[in-house]
Design a protein around this motif. Structure first.
Motif, PDB file in Angstrom:
ATOM      1  N   SER A 141       0.858  -1.181   0.000  1.00 23.66           N
ATOM      2  CA  SER A 141       0.000   0.000   0.000  1.00 23.66           C
ATOM      3  C   SER A 141       0.901   1.240   0.000  1.00 23.66           C
ATOM      4  O   SER A 141       1.911   1.277  -0.706  1.00 23.66           O
ATOM      5  N   SER A 142       0.583   2.234   0.793  1.00 27.55           N
ATOM      6  CA  SER A 142       1.327   3.490   0.814  1.00 27.55           C
ATOM      7  C   SER A 142       0.877   4.287   2.027  1.00 27.55           C
ATOM      8  O   SER A 142      -0.235   4.082   2.541  1.00 27.55           O
ATOM      9  N   VAL A 143       1.720   5.220   2.473  1.00 18.85           N
ATOM     10  CA  VAL A 143       1.253   6.126   3.525  1.00 18.85           C
ATOM     11  C   VAL A 143       0.060   6.935   3.028  1.00 18.85           C
ATOM     12  O   VAL A 143      -0.759   7.400   3.833  1.00 18.85           O
ATOM     13  N   SER A 144      -0.063   7.077   1.702  1.00 21.63           N
ATOM     14  CA  SER A 144      -1.237   7.754   1.149  1.00 21.63           C
ATOM     15  C   SER A 144      -2.510   6.958   1.372  1.00 21.63           C
ATOM     16  O   SER A 144      -3.608   7.493   1.219  1.00 21.63           O
ATOM     17  N   GLY A 145      -2.371   5.686   1.711  1.00 19.23           N
ATOM     18  CA  GLY A 145      -3.537   4.886   2.043  1.00 19.23           C
ATOM     19  C   GLY A 145      -3.987   5.061   3.471  1.00 19.23           C
ATOM     20  O   GLY A 145      -5.067   4.589   3.853  1.00 19.23           O
ATOM     21  N   LEU A 146      -3.174   5.742   4.278  1.00 26.19           N
ATOM     22  CA  LEU A 146      -3.515   5.981   5.679  1.00 26.19           C
ATOM     23  C   LEU A 146      -4.134   7.355   5.898  1.00 26.19           C
ATOM     24  O   LEU A 146      -4.825   7.579   6.887  1.00 26.19           O
ATOM     25  N   VAL A 147      -3.846   8.271   4.989  1.00 31.32           N
ATOM     26  CA  VAL A 147      -4.337   9.649   5.108  1.00 31.32           C
ATOM     27  C   VAL A 147      -4.828  10.098   3.734  1.00 31.32           C
ATOM     28  O   VAL A 147      -4.123   9.921   2.737  1.00 31.32           O
ATOM     29  N   PRO A 148      -6.037  10.664   3.614  1.00 32.19           N
ATOM     30  CA  PRO A 148      -6.499  11.153   2.316  1.00 32.19           C
ATOM     31  C   PRO A 148      -5.488  12.118   1.715  1.00 32.19           C
ATOM     32  O   PRO A 148      -5.008  13.039   2.393  1.00 32.19           O
ATOM     33  N   THR A 149      -5.143  11.905   0.446  1.00 33.48           N
ATOM     34  CA  THR A 149      -4.068  12.673  -0.175  1.00 33.48           C
ATOM     35  C   THR A 149      -4.589  13.425  -1.397  1.00 33.48           C
ATOM     36  O   THR A 149      -4.668  12.873  -2.500  1.00 33.48           O
ATOM     37  N   PRO A 150      -4.973  14.685  -1.228  1.00 34.97           N
ATOM     38  CA  PRO A 150      -5.393  15.491  -2.370  1.00 34.97           C
ATOM     39  C   PRO A 150      -4.289  15.568  -3.423  1.00 34.97           C
ATOM     40  O   PRO A 150      -3.107  15.480  -3.109  1.00 34.97           O
ATOM     41  N   TRP A 151      -4.676  15.711  -4.665  1.00 40.14           N
ATOM     42  CA  TRP A 151      -3.806  15.738  -5.836  1.00 40.14           C
ATOM     43  C   TRP A 151      -3.326  14.331  -6.209  1.00 40.14           C
ATOM     44  O   TRP A 151      -2.680  14.148  -7.222  1.00 40.14           O
ATOM     45  N   MET A 152      -3.670  13.374  -5.369  1.00 37.82           N
ATOM     46  CA  MET A 152      -3.478  11.954  -5.724  1.00 37.82           C
ATOM     47  C   MET A 152      -4.710  11.197  -5.232  1.00 37.82           C
ATOM     48  O   MET A 152      -4.617  10.132  -4.630  1.00 37.82           O
ATOM     49  N   ALA A 153      -5.876  11.764  -5.474  1.00 33.57           N
ATOM     50  CA  ALA A 153      -7.103  11.291  -4.845  1.00 33.57           C
ATOM     51  C   ALA A 153      -7.410   9.828  -5.171  1.00 33.57           C
ATOM     52  O   ALA A 153      -7.721   9.036  -4.278  1.00 33.57           O
ATOM     53  N   THR A 154      -7.332   9.459  -6.440  1.00 28.63           N
ATOM     54  CA  THR A 154      -7.668   8.087  -6.820  1.00 28.63           C
ATOM     55  C   THR A 154      -6.618   7.112  -6.309  1.00 28.63           C
ATOM     56  O   THR A 154      -6.947   6.044  -5.779  1.00 28.63           O
ATOM     57  N   TYR A 155      -5.364   7.472  -6.456  1.00 26.20           N
ATOM     58  CA  TYR A 155      -4.275   6.625  -5.950  1.00 26.20           C
ATOM     59  C   TYR A 155      -4.426   6.409  -4.451  1.00 26.20           C
ATOM     60  O   TYR A 155      -4.348   5.286  -3.950  1.00 26.20           O
ATOM     61  N   SER A 156      -4.648   7.491  -3.720  1.00 29.32           N
ATOM     62  CA  SER A 156      -4.803   7.405  -2.273  1.00 29.32           C
ATOM     63  C   SER A 156      -5.966   6.490  -1.904  1.00 29.32           C
ATOM     64  O   SER A 156      -5.859   5.671  -0.984  1.00 29.32           O
ATOM     65  N   ALA A 157      -7.060   6.603  -2.631  1.00 27.95           N
ATOM     66  CA  ALA A 157      -8.233   5.776  -2.339  1.00 27.95           C
ATOM     67  C   ALA A 157      -7.951   4.299  -2.615  1.00 27.95           C
ATOM     68  O   ALA A 157      -8.384   3.417  -1.858  1.00 27.95           O
ATOM     69  N   THR A 158      -7.221   4.005  -3.690  1.00 30.67           N
ATOM     70  CA  THR A 158      -6.914   2.597  -3.976  1.00 30.67           C
ATOM     71  C   THR A 158      -6.010   2.017  -2.895  1.00 30.67           C
ATOM     72  O   THR A 158      -6.155   0.848  -2.517  1.00 30.67           O
ATOM     73  N   LYS A 159      -5.080   2.814  -2.389  1.00 32.22           N
ATOM     74  CA  LYS A 159      -4.176   2.319  -1.357  1.00 32.22           C
ATOM     75  C   LYS A 159      -4.891   2.183  -0.014  1.00 32.22           C
ATOM     76  O   LYS A 159      -4.565   1.289   0.788  1.00 32.22           O
ATOM     77  N   ALA A 160      -5.864   3.038   0.236  1.00 30.82           N
ATOM     78  CA  ALA A 160      -6.684   2.889   1.445  1.00 30.82           C
ATOM     79  C   ALA A 160      -7.483   1.592   1.374  1.00 30.82           C
ATOM     80  O   ALA A 160      -7.671   0.904   2.388  1.00 30.82           O
ATOM     81  N   PHE A 161      -7.960   1.257   0.192  1.00 28.54           N
ATOM     82  CA  PHE A 161      -8.661  -0.016   0.003  1.00 28.54           C
ATOM     83  C   PHE A 161      -7.773  -1.178   0.440  1.00 28.54           C
ATOM     84  O   PHE A 161      -8.221  -2.102   1.131  1.00 28.54           O
ATOM     85  N   LEU A 162      -6.506  -1.163   0.036  1.00 31.62           N
ATOM     86  CA  LEU A 162      -5.607  -2.266   0.355  1.00 31.62           C
ATOM     87  C   LEU A 162      -5.393  -2.404   1.856  1.00 31.62           C
ATOM     88  O   LEU A 162      -5.308  -3.515   2.374  1.00 31.62           O
ATOM     89  N   VAL A 163      -5.306  -1.287   2.556  1.00 31.34           N
ATOM     90  CA  VAL A 163      -5.140  -1.338   4.012  1.00 31.34           C
ATOM     91  C   VAL A 163      -6.360  -1.975   4.657  1.00 31.34           C
ATOM     92  O   VAL A 163      -6.254  -2.882   5.491  1.00 31.34           O
ATOM     93  N   THR A 164      -7.542  -1.495   4.281  1.00 34.10           N
ATOM     94  CA  THR A 164      -8.777  -2.036   4.841  1.00 34.10           C
ATOM     95  C   THR A 164      -8.951  -3.512   4.483  1.00 34.10           C
ATOM     96  O   THR A 164      -9.341  -4.331   5.319  1.00 34.10           O
ATOM     97  N   PHE A 165      -8.652  -3.849   3.252  1.00 33.28           N
ATOM     98  CA  PHE A 165      -8.754  -5.231   2.789  1.00 33.28           C
ATOM     99  C   PHE A 165      -7.830  -6.135   3.598  1.00 33.28           C
ATOM    100  O   PHE A 165      -8.226  -7.223   4.052  1.00 33.28           O
ATOM    101  N   ALA A 166      -6.594  -5.689   3.792  1.00 34.44           N
ATOM    102  CA  ALA A 166      -5.630  -6.486   4.556  1.00 34.44           C
ATOM    103  C   ALA A 166      -6.095  -6.686   5.989  1.00 34.44           C
ATOM    104  O   ALA A 166      -6.003  -7.794   6.537  1.00 34.44           O
ATOM    105  N   GLU A 167      -6.576  -5.616   6.625  1.00 34.76           N
ATOM    106  CA  GLU A 167      -7.009  -5.732   8.020  1.00 34.76           C
ATOM    107  C   GLU A 167      -8.194  -6.681   8.152  1.00 34.76           C
ATOM    108  O   GLU A 167      -8.227  -7.532   9.063  1.00 34.76           O
ATOM    109  N   ALA A 168      -9.156  -6.533   7.264  1.00 40.28           N
ATOM    110  CA  ALA A 168     -10.352  -7.378   7.343  1.00 40.28           C
ATOM    111  C   ALA A 168     -10.021  -8.839   7.035  1.00 40.28           C
ATOM    112  O   ALA A 168     -10.465  -9.755   7.735  1.00 40.28           O
ATOM    113  N   LEU A 169      -9.221  -9.046   5.981  1.00 37.82           N
ATOM    114  CA  LEU A 169      -8.896 -10.411   5.594  1.00 37.82           C
ATOM    115  C   LEU A 169      -8.004 -11.089   6.633  1.00 37.82           C
ATOM    116  O   LEU A 169      -8.142 -12.289   6.890  1.00 37.82           O
ATOM    117  N   SER A 170      -7.121 -10.312   7.255  1.00 35.34           N
ATOM    118  CA  SER A 170      -6.273 -10.868   8.310  1.00 35.34           C
ATOM    119  C   SER A 170      -7.111 -11.420   9.449  1.00 35.34           C
ATOM    120  O   SER A 170      -6.846 -12.522   9.961  1.00 35.34           O
TER     121      SER A 170
END
Length: 266
Positions: A141-170
């Motif tokens: 993922s990325s630190v952008s997945g932990l904090v909303p990152t303007p100017w990289m909005a879509t990228y940040s959202a995809t990386k946030a998905f991975l964090v949530t997915f990992a936590e839930a699946l774990s």
């Protein structure tokens, strides 16, 4: 202590985005642990060079993960070489700049590669791990997945998905012998930055790929579900999450706008 052991010498690890940057360093690190690696990337010449450097422990697979059916193709290729011990889902793409200026096809490709392909790969490989009672999935993922990152909005959202997915699946796989984790690096000196329209020259705390990978694997060995391989970014991401969300995203927006709107020589 290394989480990957010699219990099953015929198993294989899958690393996507293996031809450069973090993916390339994951391959080196895992081969150094005695693991065979299915190295997945688009660039055949880079994979061939990696095999020449590291030997037969590297099994190259030239595959564009953006193509339909790519995850299934990777899973089938992995099955030819033994049960999958670990999936390192590293392939991804990003874009720095105003969302309103981004080509829709580029945004769709980013979501496909960063989200859909990783879910499909996990779905294809996790059942076999559960059946064997061992295995792991490490999502980059990325630190952008932990904090909303303007100017990289879509990228940040995809990386946030991975964090949530990992936590839930774990949590879902607790007790099965299958580990799941997400690593959230800060800026890293790789080709990814240039492809995303970013410069690491002024990025605070930018690091080389090798130590980031070493820390990511060490955290995964310890059972960390979400890890940030940088003291500075661990502290800053924690602080940003403690702030009111409006304050945090505005602070990120101010910082990122300087990079996103900076004039270029092009």
């Amino acid at each position: 202590m290394q989480w990957i052991t010699e219990q099953d010498l015929m198993s294989i690890t899958v690393v996507t985005g293996a031809s450069s940057g973090l993916g390339e360093e994951f391959v080196r690190a895992l081969v150094g642990r005695g693991q065979r690696v299915l190295a997945v990337a688009r660039r055949a010449d880079r994979l061939a060079a990696l095999r020449e450097e590291l030997g037969e422990s590297v099994v190259p697979l030239v595959q564009d993960l953006g193509e339909p059916g790519a995850a299934e193709a990777v899973a089938l290729a992995a099955a030819e070489h033994g049960p999958v011990e670990l999936l390192v889902a590293n392939a991804g793409r990003g874009r720095l700049g105003p969302f309103a200026d981004a080509p829709p096809t580029e945004l769709a490709a980013m979501i496909t590669l960063n989200v859909q392909v990783n879910v499909e790969l996990a779905r294809a490989l996790v059942p076999g791990m559960v059946e064997r009672g061992r295995g792991g999935v490490l999502l980059v993922s990325s630190v952008s997945g932990l904090v909303p990152t303007p100017w990289m909005a879509t990228y940040s959202a995809t990386k946030a998905f991975l964090v949530t997915f990992a936590e839930a699946l774990s949590e879902e796989l607790r007790g099965t012998g299958v580990r799941v984790g997400a690593v959230c690096p800060g800026p890293v000196h790789t080709e990814f930055a240039g492809a995303a329209g970013m410069s690491m020259d002024t990025a605070p705390g930018a690091r080389a790929a090798a130590p980031v990978v070493a820390e990511a694997l060490a955290a995964f060995d310890r059972g960390r579900v979400v890890s940030v391989p940088s003291r500075m970014y661990r502290a800053s991401s924690t602080l940003m999450r403690l702030l009111p969300r409006q304050v945090g995203r505005r602070a990120m927006g101010q910082g990122m706008s300087k990079a996103a709107l900076a004039p270029t020589d092009a």
